[in-house]
Design a protein around this motif. Sequence first.
Motif, mmCIF file in Angstrom:
data_model
loop_
_atom_site.group_PDB
_atom_site.id
_atom_site.type_symbol
_atom_site.label_atom_id
_atom_site.label_comp_id
_atom_site.label_asym_id
_atom_site.label_seq_id
_atom_site.Cartn_x
_atom_site.Cartn_y
_atom_site.Cartn_z
ATOM 1 N N GLY A 261 0.797 -1.218 0.000
ATOM 2 C CA GLY A 261 0.000 0.000 0.000
ATOM 3 C C GLY A 261 0.828 1.267 0.000
ATOM 4 N N ILE A 262 2.153 1.144 -0.018
ATOM 5 C CA ILE A 262 3.048 2.306 -0.035
ATOM 6 C C ILE A 262 3.188 2.793 -1.469
ATOM 7 C CG2 ILE A 262 5.383 3.117 0.471
ATOM 8 C CD1 ILE A 262 5.556 0.937 2.611
ATOM 9 N N THR A 263 3.127 4.107 -1.658
ATOM 10 C CA THR A 263 3.289 4.705 -2.984
ATOM 11 C C THR A 263 4.323 5.813 -2.922
ATOM 12 O OG1 THR A 263 1.515 6.301 -2.571
ATOM 13 C CG2 THR A 263 0.890 4.204 -3.600
ATOM 14 N N ASN A 264 4.697 6.315 -4.084
ATOM 15 C CA ASN A 264 5.615 7.451 -4.143
ATOM 16 C C ASN A 264 5.064 8.605 -3.310
ATOM 17 O OD1 ASN A 264 7.239 6.019 -5.846
ATOM 18 N ND2 ASN A 264 6.751 7.191 -7.686
ATOM 19 N N GLY A 265 5.946 9.255 -2.578
ATOM 20 C CA GLY A 265 5.549 10.370 -1.734
ATOM 21 C C GLY A 265 5.337 9.991 -0.284
ATOM 22 N N ALA A 266 5.301 8.690 0.026
ATOM 23 C CA ALA A 266 5.180 8.266 1.423
ATOM 24 C C ALA A 266 6.435 8.670 2.187
ATOM 25 C CB ALA A 266 4.981 6.757 1.502
ATOM 26 N N VAL A 267 6.240 9.172 3.394
ATOM 27 C CA VAL A 267 7.361 9.601 4.236
ATOM 28 C C VAL A 267 7.608 8.531 5.292
ATOM 29 C CG1 VAL A 267 8.217 11.347 5.831
ATOM 30 C CG2 VAL A 267 6.870 12.036 3.828
ATOM 31 N N VAL A 268 8.761 7.874 5.226
ATOM 32 C CA VAL A 268 9.105 6.772 6.124
ATOM 33 C C VAL A 268 9.899 7.308 7.307
ATOM 34 C CG1 VAL A 268 10.315 4.560 6.329
ATOM 35 C CG2 VAL A 268 9.101 5.135 4.210
ATOM 36 N N VAL A 269 9.518 6.900 8.528
ATOM 37 C CA VAL A 269 10.193 7.365 9.747
ATOM 38 C C VAL A 269 10.831 6.220 10.525
ATOM 39 C CG1 VAL A 269 8.753 9.425 9.998
ATOM 40 C CG2 VAL A 269 8.034 7.262 11.065
ATOM 41 N N ASP A 270 10.407 4.973 10.240
ATOM 42 C CA ASP A 270 10.982 3.812 10.927
ATOM 43 C C ASP A 270 11.003 2.647 9.945
ATOM 44 O OD1 ASP A 270 11.468 2.943 14.070
ATOM 45 O OD2 ASP A 270 10.874 1.266 12.804
ATOM 46 N N PHE A 271 12.126 1.934 9.929
ATOM 47 C CA PHE A 271 12.330 0.920 8.901
ATOM 48 C C PHE A 271 12.997 -0.284 9.543
ATOM 49 C CE2 PHE A 271 14.431 -0.960 5.201
ATOM 50 C CZ PHE A 271 13.489 -0.803 4.200
ATOM 51 N N ASP A 272 12.303 -1.407 9.548
ATOM 52 C CA ASP A 272 12.863 -2.639 10.099
ATOM 53 C C ASP A 272 13.288 -2.457 11.558
ATOM 54 O OD1 ASP A 272 13.631 -5.258 10.114
ATOM 55 O OD2 ASP A 272 15.564 -4.922 9.153
ATOM 56 N N SER A 273 12.372 -1.882 12.367
ATOM 57 C CA SER A 273 12.587 -1.670 13.809
ATOM 58 C C SER A 273 13.765 -0.750 14.110
ATOM 59 C CB SER A 273 12.790 -3.019 14.522
ATOM 60 O OG SER A 273 11.692 -3.876 14.311
ATOM 61 N N GLU A 274 14.083 0.124 13.171
ATOM 62 C CA GLU A 274 15.149 1.101 13.377
ATOM 63 C C GLU A 274 14.650 2.453 12.896
ATOM 64 O OE1 GLU A 274 19.934 1.600 12.507
ATOM 65 O OE2 GLU A 274 18.688 0.581 11.005
ATOM 66 N N SER A 275 14.798 3.467 13.722
ATOM 67 C CA SER A 275 14.374 4.800 13.296
ATOM 68 C C SER A 275 15.236 5.269 12.135
ATOM 69 C CB SER A 275 14.481 5.786 14.458
ATOM 70 O OG SER A 275 15.846 6.027 14.779
ATOM 71 N N ILE A 276 14.654 6.058 11.265
ATOM 72 C CA ILE A 276 15.401 6.574 10.122
ATOM 73 C C ILE A 276 16.582 7.417 10.578
ATOM 74 C CG2 ILE A 276 15.270 8.190 8.177
ATOM 75 C CD1 ILE A 276 14.123 5.420 7.585
ATOM 76 N N SER A 277 16.419 8.183 11.643
ATOM 77 C CA SER A 277 17.519 9.008 12.142
ATOM 78 C C SER A 277 18.702 8.144 12.544
ATOM 79 C CB SER A 277 17.057 9.873 13.319
ATOM 80 O OG SER A 277 16.577 9.058 14.376
ATOM 81 N N ASN A 278 18.436 7.024 13.205
ATOM 82 C CA ASN A 278 19.508 6.124 13.618
ATOM 83 C C ASN A 278 20.126 5.426 12.410
ATOM 84 O OD1 ASN A 278 20.855 4.679 16.011
ATOM 85 N ND2 ASN A 278 20.160 2.976 14.747
ATOM 86 N N LYS A 279 19.291 5.059 11.446
ATOM 87 C CA LYS A 279 19.780 4.382 10.243
ATOM 88 C C LYS A 279 20.715 5.294 9.454
ATOM 89 C CE LYS A 279 17.959 1.861 6.196
ATOM 90 N NZ LYS A 279 18.192 0.454 6.548
ATOM 91 N N ILE A 280 20.316 6.551 9.284
ATOM 92 C CA ILE A 280 21.165 7.507 8.560
ATOM 93 C C ILE A 280 22.485 7.696 9.287
ATOM 94 C CG2 ILE A 280 21.397 9.932 7.892
ATOM 95 C CD1 ILE A 280 18.379 9.945 7.359
ATOM 96 N N GLU A 281 22.417 7.901 10.598
ATOM 97 C CA GLU A 281 23.633 8.126 11.386
ATOM 98 C C GLU A 281 24.561 6.910 11.323
ATOM 99 O OE1 GLU A 281 24.900 9.171 16.014
ATOM 100 O OE2 GLU A 281 22.809 9.300 15.376
ATOM 101 N N ARG A 282 24.000 5.715 11.396
ATOM 102 C CA ARG A 282 24.805 4.487 11.354
ATOM 103 C C ARG A 282 25.501 4.332 10.000
ATOM 104 N NH1 ARG A 282 23.410 -0.426 9.513
ATOM 105 N NH2 ARG A 282 21.178 0.067 9.468
ATOM 106 N N LEU A 283 24.789 4.585 8.923
ATOM 107 C CA LEU A 283 25.367 4.437 7.593
ATOM 108 C C LEU A 283 26.417 5.496 7.300
ATOM 109 C CD1 LEU A 283 22.145 3.594 5.539
ATOM 110 C CD2 LEU A 283 23.912 2.011 6.309
ATOM 111 N N GLU A 284 26.207 6.700 7.812
ATOM 112 C CA GLU A 284 27.150 7.791 7.549
ATOM 113 C C GLU A 284 28.530 7.515 8.124
ATOM 114 O OE1 GLU A 284 24.734 11.972 7.085
ATOM 115 O OE2 GLU A 284 24.877 11.124 9.115
#
Length: 693
Positions: free
Chosen positions: A401-424
């Motif tokens: 049910g996800i389409t273009n324009g959806a704003v994701v804040v948590d992905f696979d039990s990890e917050s997006i902020s933490n995911k970005i920081e970890r990858l950086e």
Amino acid sequence: MGNIVSISSDKEGEFNASNIHTRVSIYKKIWDIKRNSGIVVLRGELEKLSDLDSSQIYVFIKAKLKNRSAISCYVPVCFIDEQVVTRKFKISLPFEQEIDTVSCSLILNRVKKIGIRKLTVAVEDGELNSEWVHGMQKRIFLDQNLVQGLYSLGLVWGFLKYFSPKISVKNNDWDAIALESIESILDNSSSKNIRKSIKSVIDLAYDNAISSSHHENFFVMGAKLSERVNVNHRWIDSIQFIDSELRSKLLEIESKFRPFKNVYVETPAQIKKPSPVFHENTYYDSNLIDVRFRVLSLYRYWNIIFYYYPYKYMLPNSWESVLNKHIGLFILANSSKNYRRQLALLNASIYDGHALLSENSLTLAGICYSNPIPVPMKFKIVNDSSVVVTSIEKNFSQKTGITNGAVVVDFDSESISNKIERLERYIGAGRKEISRHILEKFDLLSFREGEKKNFVITYYMNGIRKMIRVNWDYNEIPEHFRFLHDVNTDTKALKKGFELLTNKTLYLNSFYWKRSDRDTTIKLLNGVENVIIDTRDYCNSDFLLFARMFVPDSTTFVRFMTTHEYPGLLRESFGTVFRRADDHIFDGKIFVLISEATKSKAEYLTMMLKSNSEKTILIGRTTSGSDGDISSIPLIGNKDLKFYFSGLRVTFPNGIESQSVGIVPDVFVERSKGEIMDTSDDILRKATNYSRN
């Protein structure tokens, strides 16, 4: 410990070399080893029966895996002391999959005769054993001598490698000498043994003919402050485990330095290239390597940056502290995954836009994730805590049910902020917007860890918070990989060499433009008042030469700082535009499109165009900040990761830096929702509007 297999006596004895490069097969056996990991260990003694130097004997071990692939290592055995006749050796080949065949050979280069004795082959747990890991963790935490001893050895060994001509003249295998000293300190970290190990290394490199008096090297004395900004030998005064006599020897070697043919590095002056070239052995063809070689790999990278990275002075942390911090981490990196990750983190610590390890998304994901599984969605970063879906595979969209324009804040039990920081952490770009541009470009946000069969995505659609649990099928993974590889969401308006936008404005793209476009381009330029030059897709060499027509003749637009023959010193020169007699001259307005995607040669082009300040306007966002030619660092292990750094320092003629900070536009264009969603090119639109005024 695994079974020890003795070598039959007919494989021992004296061997005569039949030619310059001789391989002596000393062992081969088919095993049925029911274990998924271990270390093949070859032990023995070599007896010197003819004159040889330390670079002439190598042991080659090859193990065939159950999946029919193979791993191998090619390791030196060094007679460090010329008076020693017999040399014990131990060569290790770790493995992470079942093996069924092991073969060992001795490689003799220009060796007339050698004796081989007491050979054994064993499969052991060694450092792959959890007991070894726990014991080493305890030693690193409690035994200050261990880390400090290896730290001091790394400083001394690297200094002598680049400053002592005796090493190259004598053809000493400096890696083999480091390996022996590392092993000695790992086995015995007493102060007495550390001092003995470091003293032996210094004595091997010290030339007794050097005068006992020393003063500042005349290369350094005659250099400008900007040229010696990276020269730093203060560590000699504070290093542990050496006495005043050894300190004096190190200072003498430095003060008497004269350029010589170093077997490990060729400088720009020697090879007539912008950046140094390094010559090193990789030894292993996998990333699961012996602990001694992991420490050696750290030494190699660290010292190349210490002596040849022209931007070392800009690093936010003391480079000496980086070595001290990583020694324990490299010792404990006893799996291929951990070793690759430690290399990536070390590489990220130089904050260089040229230091990206790979241009392959899956290779990068293999570092950032333990078991990367692709999710068929592409993202752009909205802010520190959310990403927006810019493209999604049709079936996956219907399923979730996800389409273009959806704003994701948590992905696979990890917050997006933490995911970005970890990858950086693995990117190491100088600025946040550049590291995030790399995360987007290589789809690194579009992976998750693959241990679980289902995962949860939390997102907003039309301002409504939603949560979906996704069940995945292993058979879908290849299709998801293809989606990430094939779908290009970059819809900047033009991807062609040139186009007439209006009867007054010509668009040129510095990447897509070809030499064959020259005559048509000049004809079009004769009829327009404005030119828009797009640098956001890189810049090819043909366009760089063509762009001279946009800059006044004899314009000095750049300062270069190349590495000097003296390690750490830089040599200043300037870049000037010289037109040819047949060059066309354009006298209209120049609008240059720049962004975080403008990198390296495209930044060099931007510098050149900016020098025509009366007619040039830079429009867009600050560039990458990674200008200059690149150098490659050959590290130990598999070559799937490429280690580069900016080997040439580039600034504006007045000394203003562009590295890390980038080139700032005259007209700033904020990234809009349309640009994030790849539906508009705001930078080109802004330039087009300016050209109409």
